[in-house]
Scaffold this active site. Structure first.
Site, short mmCIF file in Angstrom:
data_model
loop_
_atom_site.label_atom_id
_atom_site.label_comp_id
_atom_site.label_asym_id
_atom_site.label_seq_id
_atom_site.Cartn_x
_atom_site.Cartn_y
_atom_site.Cartn_z
N SER A 170 -31.35 -25.75 1.61
CA SER A 170 -32.60 -26.33 1.12
C SER A 170 -33.44 -25.31 0.39
O SER A 170 -34.42 -25.66 -0.27
CB SER A 170 -33.40 -26.92 2.28
OG SER A 170 -33.80 -25.86 3.16
N HIS A 188 -27.95 -13.28 8.28
CA HIS A 188 -28.46 -13.49 9.65
C HIS A 188 -27.46 -13.04 10.72
O HIS A 188 -27.61 -13.38 11.88
CB HIS A 188 -28.83 -14.96 9.84
CG HIS A 188 -29.92 -15.42 8.93
ND1 HIS A 188 -29.95 -16.67 8.34
CD2 HIS A 188 -31.02 -14.77 8.48
CE1 HIS A 188 -31.02 -16.77 7.57
NE2 HIS A 188 -31.69 -15.63 7.64
#
Length: 249
Positions: free
Chosen positions: A196, A125
């Site tokens: 997650s 990112h």
């Protein structure tokens, strides 16, 4: 803390020829970097003050349509954070020094893996401390942003300078994705820490792992737990610090 599992992980790492790490926000929240979901933090403050979610503030549409406001928030909030590497960041850098960790693939934009000493880091990112001209692609240091009075403009072409991150609404960099897939395919051991595994397309990279051992360390359960050789539901920093102490090379 599950000491037997940590010892088993250390044994795996001691015999690994190509270990790769895949990290998410959990390794940086231990350094004080806020995530979107923690109550009472900086992002709750942004919602209250600007009546906008962090996802909206960090979207490409918001940056284009509200550039001056974005930079007001960026300089007064995001760049004011001065976190130090967590135990997990330091453990991965130590594993690199030992010749075990070959690369780190991260969803984070905070530069903490590099600050800890890791060299081969693939940032899915981007990195909020790097900056580029939107028009000509010229690179600018963080000091250029900090010294700008309002919206920073390129001193070559006058284009708007932006953080070198993947905003919400933008595609991931193809070259970084390709390199990350290649690293995961080459790994005999994959350590997944502090994520997650619910943010795509980044989480889908785990599916390219075909090695022998996946070690998954996360505070909560993930959709990929069944794929892992060892799952440890705990804070990544404390676990990795203990693990590295037991690795033998």
């Amino acid at each position: 803390m599950e000491l037997k599992k940590i010892e088993d992980c250390a044994e795996i790492l001691s015999g690994s020829k190509y270990t790769v790490a895949f990290t998410g926000a959990g390794v940086s929240t231990e350094s004080g970097v806020p995530d979107f979901r923690s109550p009472g933090g900086v992002f709750d403050m942004l919602r209250e003050k600007y009546q906008r979610s962090p996802e909206e503030i960090l979207s490409i549409d918001f940056f284009v349509q509200n550039t001056a406001l974005f930079y007001q928030i960026h300089k007064s909030v995001f760049l004011k954070q001065k976190p130090l590497p967590s135990g997990c960041h330091k453990a991965f850098a130590r594993l690199e020094e030992m010749g075990i960790m070959k690369s780190v693939i991260t969803q984070n934009i905070d530069n903490l893996h590099q600050d800890a000493g890791s060299h081969n880091v693939w940032e899915l990112h981007g990195n909020m401390f790097r900056n580029i001209c939107s028009d000509c692609g010229k690179n600018f240091p963080l000091s250029f942003i900090e010294k700008s009075a309002d919206v920073p403009h390129c001193d070559d072409c006058n284009g708007v300078v932006r953080p070198d991150i993947v905003f919400y609404g933008e595609s991931l960099d193809f070259d970084v994705m390709e390199a990350s897939v290649d690293e995961i395919k080459k790994a005999d051991t994959l350590i997944v820490a502090g994520t997650s595994l619910r943010v795509y397309p980044a989480a889908g990279l785990i599916n390219y792992f075909a090695g022998k051992n996946m070690i998954l360390i996360n505070r909560d359960r993930t959709p990929y737990d069944s794929m892992a050789s060892i799952v440890i539901n705990d804070m990544a920093g404390a676990v990795m610090e203990k693990m590295v102490e037991k690795v033998r090379r």
